[in-house]
Design an enzyme around this catalytic site. Structure first.
Site, PDB file in Angstrom:
ATOM      1  N   ASP A  69      -9.822 -15.007  -1.394  1.00  0.00           N
ATOM      2  CA  ASP A  69      -8.868 -14.146  -0.273  1.00  0.00           C
ATOM      3  C   ASP A  69      -8.464 -12.942  -0.987  1.00  0.00           C
ATOM      4  O   ASP A  69      -7.590 -13.582  -2.053  1.00  0.00           O
ATOM      5  CB  ASP A  69      -7.840 -15.128   0.198  1.00  0.00           C
ATOM      6  N   SER A  77      -9.778   4.344   6.936  1.00  0.00           N
ATOM      7  CA  SER A  77      -9.988   4.576   8.714  1.00  0.00           C
ATOM      8  C   SER A  77      -9.547   6.046   9.046  1.00  0.00           C
ATOM      9  O   SER A  77      -8.570   6.467   8.720  1.00  0.00           O
ATOM     10  CB  SER A  77      -9.348   3.602   9.490  1.00  0.00           C
ATOM     11  N   TYR A  81      -1.769  -1.468  10.636  1.00  0.00           N
ATOM     12  CA  TYR A  81      -3.398  -1.195  10.259  1.00  0.00           C
ATOM     13  C   TYR A  81      -3.255   0.300   9.617  1.00  0.00           C
ATOM     14  O   TYR A  81      -3.856   0.392   8.660  1.00  0.00           O
ATOM     15  CB  TYR A  81      -4.167  -1.623  11.287  1.00  0.00           C
ATOM     16  N   ALA A 124      -0.653   1.939   8.827  1.00  0.00           N
ATOM     17  CA  ALA A 124       0.139   1.933   7.644  1.00  0.00           C
ATOM     18  C   ALA A 124      -0.372   1.832   6.587  1.00  0.00           C
ATOM     19  O   ALA A 124      -0.373   2.321   5.527  1.00  0.00           O
ATOM     20  CB  ALA A 124       1.582   1.466   7.983  1.00  0.00           C
ATOM     21  N   LYS A 164      -3.628   1.297   5.859  1.00  0.00           N
ATOM     22  CA  LYS A 164      -4.909   2.272   5.425  1.00  0.00           C
ATOM     23  C   LYS A 164      -4.491   3.821   4.954  1.00  0.00           C
ATOM     24  O   LYS A 164      -5.104   4.189   4.157  1.00  0.00           O
ATOM     25  CB  LYS A 164      -5.860   2.568   6.619  1.00  0.00           C
TER      26      LYS A 164
END
Length: 318
Positions: free
Chosen positions: A111, A189, A202, A204, A206
């Site tokens: 992880d 992204s 997500y 923030a 990226k």
């Protein structure tokens, strides 16, 4: 069971499968010192021709999806690759698939938001191949939920996967990448270029990778390491792919018109081109380039388009 787990016993020769110049697997016997701990492959595969021949790469989140396609493309271009994921069954299946195709890989169940797991991941690369040239931080969690509805721990889990999922493996890998003047690629992204409703954590996370890469290019310029960001657009996903909702439950991704999507193989090829050219930023797809231009030069128009799409195309976000 992974290649690294199939270690020979001490005092017995280690038989390693290495591709020869024709690409066929051949056996190579190595006598182990009885006083030394047995190890796996100690050098990258040399028999597969290609632009990445002799290079060693880690691709996080490569048990499936874009990460898997990128790992395969690297192997086919000559690199030795460490596969990574959090699902043991899926990771083992992917590794066996690659090995059946005589591709030089090992795997590490880890992880990447856990620092100790990242230490094990990097150690796997060094123990197996003796060096590290390329780090691609692809693993992350996506989401489909509006900020007002999200539980705080869900926001943090998504955000951490996108930020610390890159920071932690890079922190451990840095000394090895300095030795090889290697390459680091953060997978971001196009939604990080302008923000996207129902994707706050997500987007923030990226977006943070862009500034992280820029800062590291300045701080570590003297090391020769290349830091780059790839902004991926709409891509065909595995049927089983899920994202998090406001409560942290897995749900299917939001609708994306198929005509807007690139294949995983196409995206992987662009990522390899980005690494080979040691580029700072790559924006995938015409839509991504349009978003980047509009956000930079016409931000009010960009916001108007998004707000209009929320009213007319809610299924795009929900």
């Amino acid at each position: 069971m992974t290649m690294l787990q199939r270690m020979p016993e001490i005092n017995k020769p280690s038989v390693l499968l290495m591709p020869d110049k024709s690409g066929q697997a051949v056996c190579e016997t190595v006598e182990l010192d009885p006083d030394e701990k047995p190890i796996g492959i100690r050098r990258p595969a040399q028999g597969i021709p290609g632009p990445f021949a002799g290079k060693v790469a880690i691709v996080t989140g490569s048990e499936s999806g874009i990460g898997k396609a990128t790992a395969r493309a690297l192997c086919e271009a000559g690199a030795s690759v460490i596969l990574n994921g959090r699902t043991a069954e899926r990771l083992t299946q992917t590794e066996q698939e690659f090995l059946a195709g005589e591709l030089p890989v090992v795997s590490c169940l880890a992880d990447v938001t856990v620092y100790a797991d990242c230490e094990r991941l990097i150690s796997t690369a060094i123990d197996a191949f003796g060096q590290l040239d390329i780090l691609i931080t692809n693993a992350s969690i996506s989401m489909r939920a509006y900020f007002a509805d999200m539980q705080p721990d869900v926001f943090r889990e998504v955000f951490d996967s996108n930020v610390y999922g890159s920071v932690y493996p890079l922190k451990v890998a840095l000394p090895h990448l300095i030795k090889t003047r290697g390459s680091v690629t953060f997978i971001s992204s196009i939604s990080a270029l302008n923000g996207m409703p129902s994707g706050s954590a997500y987007c923030a996370g990226k977006a943070a990778l862009t500034n992280l890469a820029h800062t590291l290019r300045l701080e570590l310029d003297h090391t020769g390491i290349q830091f780059g960001v790839v902004h991926i657009g709409f891509t065909q996903n595995d049927p089983e792919k899920r994202v998090m909702d406001a409560e942290g439950q897995p749900v299917p991704i939001a609708h994306r018109p198929p005509r807007w999507q690139k294949s995983q193989k196409e995206v992987a090829a662009i990522i390899l081109k980005h690494i080979r050219r040691r580029q700072k930023r790559t924006v995938i797809s015409a839509l991504g380039l349009l978003i980047a231009v509009v956000h930079t030069y016409f931000p009010r128009i960009g916001d108007w388009v998004v707000l209009t799409s929320i009213r007319r195309m809610r299924h795009f976000y929900e």
